[in-house]
Design a protein around this motif. Sequence first.
Motif, PDB file in Angstrom:
ATOM      1  N   LEU A 134       0.794  -1.280   0.273  1.00 54.77           N
ATOM      2  CA  LEU A 134      -0.089  -0.213  -0.025  1.00 54.77           C
ATOM      3  C   LEU A 134       0.821   1.239  -0.019  1.00 54.77           C
ATOM      4  O   LEU A 134       0.595   2.238  -0.651  1.00 54.77           O
ATOM      5  CB  LEU A 134      -0.990   0.069   1.141  1.00 54.77           C
ATOM      6  N   THR A 135       1.755   1.206   0.939  1.00 54.77           N
ATOM      7  CA  THR A 135       2.739   2.451   0.924  1.00 54.77           C
ATOM      8  C   THR A 135       4.200   2.001   0.591  1.00 54.77           C
ATOM      9  O   THR A 135       5.215   1.887   1.721  1.00 54.77           O
ATOM     10  CB  THR A 135       2.821   3.120   2.174  1.00 54.77           C
ATOM     11  N   PRO A 136       4.653   1.707  -0.661  1.00 57.46           N
ATOM     12  CA  PRO A 136       5.878   1.174  -0.773  1.00 57.46           C
ATOM     13  C   PRO A 136       7.014   2.326  -0.361  1.00 57.46           C
ATOM     14  O   PRO A 136       6.996   3.512  -0.720  1.00 57.46           O
ATOM     15  CB  PRO A 136       6.089   0.942  -2.293  1.00 57.46           C
ATOM     16  N   ASP A 137       7.815   1.566   0.428  1.00 63.60           N
ATOM     17  CA  ASP A 137       9.033   2.678   1.089  1.00 63.60           C
ATOM     18  C   ASP A 137       8.450   3.612   1.835  1.00 63.60           C
ATOM     19  O   ASP A 137       9.018   4.756   1.704  1.00 63.60           O
ATOM     20  CB  ASP A 137      10.145   2.977  -0.003  1.00 63.60           C
ATOM     21  N   GLY A 138       7.086   3.600   2.390  1.00 65.79           N
ATOM     22  CA  GLY A 138       6.641   4.749   3.135  1.00 65.79           C
ATOM     23  C   GLY A 138       5.985   5.785   2.349  1.00 65.79           C
ATOM     24  O   GLY A 138       5.214   6.629   2.870  1.00 65.79           O
ATOM     25  N   LYS A 139       5.870   5.486   1.345  1.00 66.50           N
ATOM     26  CA  LYS A 139       5.267   6.713   0.257  1.00 66.50           C
ATOM     27  C   LYS A 139       3.866   6.053   0.094  1.00 66.50           C
ATOM     28  O   LYS A 139       3.447   5.201  -0.499  1.00 66.50           O
ATOM     29  CB  LYS A 139       5.972   6.660  -0.896  1.00 66.50           C
ATOM     30  N   HIS A 140       2.923   7.318   0.094  1.00 74.83           N
ATOM     31  CA  HIS A 140       1.547   7.201  -0.079  1.00 74.83           C
ATOM     32  C   HIS A 140       1.285   7.253  -1.679  1.00 74.83           C
ATOM     33  O   HIS A 140       1.754   8.239  -2.219  1.00 74.83           O
ATOM     34  CB  HIS A 140       0.659   8.432   0.478  1.00 74.83           C
ATOM     35  N   MET A 141       0.657   6.559  -2.254  1.00 78.40           N
ATOM     36  CA  MET A 141       0.386   6.501  -3.591  1.00 78.40           C
ATOM     37  C   MET A 141      -1.043   6.773  -3.950  1.00 78.40           C
ATOM     38  O   MET A 141      -1.493   6.775  -5.216  1.00 78.40           O
ATOM     39  CB  MET A 141       0.661   5.025  -4.109  1.00 78.40           C
ATOM     40  N   CYS A 142      -1.990   7.026  -2.831  1.00 77.33           N
ATOM     41  CA  CYS A 142      -3.058   7.228  -3.425  1.00 77.33           C
ATOM     42  C   CYS A 142      -3.694   8.272  -2.189  1.00 77.33           C
ATOM     43  O   CYS A 142      -3.354   7.942  -1.127  1.00 77.33           O
ATOM     44  CB  CYS A 142      -3.930   6.265  -3.743  1.00 77.33           C
ATOM     45  N   ASN A 143      -5.002   8.880  -2.456  1.00 76.00           N
ATOM     46  CA  ASN A 143      -5.756   9.536  -1.183  1.00 76.00           C
ATOM     47  C   ASN A 143      -6.873   8.882  -0.844  1.00 76.00           C
ATOM     48  O   ASN A 143      -7.847   8.531  -1.482  1.00 76.00           O
ATOM     49  CB  ASN A 143      -6.382  10.859  -2.018  1.00 76.00           C
ATOM     50  N   ILE A 144      -6.593   8.398   0.386  1.00 79.07           N
ATOM     51  CA  ILE A 144      -7.295   7.599   1.145  1.00 79.07           C
ATOM     52  C   ILE A 144      -7.486   7.852   2.621  1.00 79.07           C
ATOM     53  O   ILE A 144      -6.751   8.755   2.977  1.00 79.07           O
ATOM     54  CB  ILE A 144      -7.332   5.980   0.987  1.00 79.07           C
TER      55      ILE A 144
END
Length: 330
Positions: A210-220
């Motif tokens: 969901l958050t690869p390497d701690g990076k948010h990829m979408c708005n949830i």
Amino acid sequence: MNSRLPIHPRTSEPAPCCVPSKERAERLAESRYLTERRPRVTKGSTEDMVKLESVCFEMGTETEDGFPADGEGPIREVTLDGFWIDKYPVTNEQFKEFAEAASYKTEAERFGWSFVFHNQLPRDRYGELVDDTVAGHEWWCKVNGADWAHPEGPDSNIDGRPHHPVTHISWNDALAYSNWVGKRLPTEAEWEAAARGGLEQKIYAWGDELTPDGKHMCNIWQGEFPVKDIAEDGYAGPCPVDAFPANRLGLYSVAGNVWEWCQDWFHPSYHVFATTSNPVGPASGSSRVMRGGSFLCHQSYCNRYRVAARTSNTSDSSTINLGFRGVRDL
């Protein structure tokens, strides 16, 4: 002879290979008939659209994180003719151009109200703005004067939000816009093929984390649903359509932010019996397919930002987390 159909171990759906031949043949014939007569649009601009040549992909999921009752499975190989699809959900700026040019009033405007999530309303005006709530889901508020141009109620506006996805759009509104601009709504299969971007059987449009390497990829939603969204991803409501990275095909916002309407009528098991070549939903139904999840999705309640997840709503429904994008045939 046992008349019960074998059940797929994860989907709780009848295994398609064991469907009685007459029923299976009738469903297959019907679905092929509907596919042949599906709406096709081959003229119009392809600006800001991504082209997909003919596609063969594995649609659906059997993951334990899914919702079997939604009909997410079984996994099946689907083939599609080529098509173009919008890079972004339709924006406020684009919908405003349509509404003004066509003198179009959305269903929310004609009804005089739409649904707004409680945390999108000013606390000090809650009692004034909220006309009613949904029983059992009291976080959904009926707000008089809420519509695409007034997303949080009558005193709100979309100033400064031209590149946010347009919201409070019903399926009927989305169809009207699509017809005006020379496009159509995607079939559910087209939407999933484009959202996957060639990543077969991944959980999300970018992979399995969901958050690869701690990076948010979408708005949830982050936090405790539905009480507090701590907005670790930077947004506690809809965000610009290009705020997060595109998928491998260059499509933005295919997970989270706002739900997207599809052309198909919703059914939890129609696809189990139907054709897998350019599939469409049944001929009729009570609700239309929605895909992609929204800024309100959370692991504890509605993890439908997964790329195979699906749900539905009635064609005249509109909410603060519901929009769409268009497609065009090759």
